[in-house]
Structure formats: C-alpha cells, structure tokens
Design an enzyme around this catalytic site. Sequence first.
Site, mmCIF file in Angstrom:
data_model
loop_
_atom_site.group_PDB
_atom_site.id
_atom_site.type_symbol
_atom_site.label_atom_id
_atom_site.label_comp_id
_atom_site.label_asym_id
_atom_site.label_seq_id
_atom_site.Cartn_x
_atom_site.Cartn_y
_atom_site.Cartn_z
ATOM 1 N N TYR A 112 -2.170 -0.791 11.058
ATOM 2 C CA TYR A 112 -2.392 -1.016 9.513
ATOM 3 C C TYR A 112 -1.373 -0.927 8.934
ATOM 4 C CZ TYR A 112 -3.104 -0.503 5.119
ATOM 5 O OH TYR A 112 -3.536 -0.397 3.444
ATOM 6 N N SER A 157 0.700 -1.189 -0.222
ATOM 7 C CA SER A 157 0.455 0.032 -0.060
ATOM 8 C C SER A 157 0.605 1.371 0.350
ATOM 9 C CB SER A 157 -1.251 -0.087 1.050
ATOM 10 O OG SER A 157 -1.313 1.173 1.541
#
Length: 270
Positions: free
Chosen positions: A144, A131
């Site tokens: 995360y 990501s």
Amino acid sequence: MNIILITGAGSGIGYETAVSLKAQGHKIYGGIHSQQAADKLRQNGIIPIKLDVTNEIECKQAVEFIIENEKRLDVLINNAGYGLFGAVEDIEISEAMYQLDVNLFGMARLIQMVLPFKRGQQGGRIINISSVGGRVVSYMGAWYHASKYAVEALSDALRMEVSDFGIDVILIEPGGTKTNWCETAVKNMKLRSTGGVYEKAAEKAADGMMKLYSSTLMSKPAVISKAIVKAVHAKKPKARYIVGFGSSSLLFLHFILPVRWYDWLAKHVI
C-alpha cells in the site's frame, strides 16, 4: 462552473467530495462500480459513470463521454484506491501488481487520457488523493505504501511537466479517515497471514488498526473533502494539502526521530 470527474465516487471521501462540489454549483461525473452507488449519486444530482480505473476501455469511454457532452474537463480528481496490507513474504506478486494498478497506474492511465484536452484548454487541475502513508510507512503496509509513495513521485514530476500549459497538479495527503478502507486493509492482512509465520503479528496489528479506526479519533470523510474542495477553488493552490487525524504529527515524528526509533513506534504504537 467546473466540469469535474471524480473516481471512486461511490462512497467515503469520493462521495463526500462529489456531493460538496455539486452543492457549490459544479457539474460532477462520479466514477462508480455498482448500481446502488449510481442511484445514490443520481439522488444528489451527480452523473454516475461506470469506471474501473484498471480497465483501459472503461477509462477511455468515460473521458470521451464527458468530452463529447461538455467539450471540456476542468478538474480530474483521482480518488479511487484501496489498502493491501500484509507481510511482503505473504503477498502474491499478482496481488501487489493489482494494488499498484488501482492506486497508481489507474491514476496515470486517466491522466494520460485527459492531458491532451487540458492542454487544449490551456488550464485545469489534476488532484491526486495520496495519503500521509505516501511519506511514512505503517507496519505490514509495504505494498500500500509503495503505491502511495509512487503517487507522490508521479505527482511531483507531473507538476513540473505540465506547469507550462497552465495545469495545476495537487496532492491531498489525508491522515486517518473513518471509511471502509480500514476494513479492507484488515481483512487483507488477516487473510494473507493465516497459517504463516506472520499470523500472530498480523492478528495483533489488525486488531490495533480496527481499534484505532473504530475510535472517535479518526477524521470524517467530510474533513478530507473540504481540503479537496479548497484545492478546486483556490486561485493559487498549494502543491500539497496535509489534512486529517495524525497527519502532521506523523510527518514531524518521521522527520525528527532516528530511523530505528520510528520503526519501533510504527510497529508497536501507530
């Protein structure tokens, strides 16, 4: 034709990628959890395979099943993942460990299992879905982002380790993508902050995320899947593919802004 295993293939980016690669003539095994997802994959000519990346037995069975049937595995696409959002103080360590298990250790578990076969083939590709959040941090996303930063580090180290065996390791770094990822992240953030000192801040952050991810600005999963397909087919794939809404802009801002300026931007705007 490549033999490809995609984790988290039941929806979103994983599903779009599985369908796209199947349409281009590859044989796809899609890791899924539910019967509904299995039926959807079968309708598109994709072979569903029960695969919880946190379950070592299921991982082992999945890899052995593919090798037994195909005698090879050309591409592993580590796509399974989710977002655990909330203040560090509010997240139980057991929950944080599960976040890392899904997003990082599940990936590593499968990599360790497929590498002996890939070395024997003298080639193949491992594509890890990271990501833009593996290089920049958003508000209340500590665990995360910790998992995605770790994915970046693991992939960079692995790329050097296996290059002598003709194995490519590729990172895909999506920006904002319109999937159910946001709903999970927002639900986590609100639930973990209820009644605590971060409740109001978490509510505001969650509402902001929902507003952004409900807008037309977010990239569709197909945009990310195109980059993954490109990485599968490229003669000399790049180490990183930065793709999707806001990804390049965020990385640029993170690079040029003083730390405290970026912190303010991440907390109040992004």
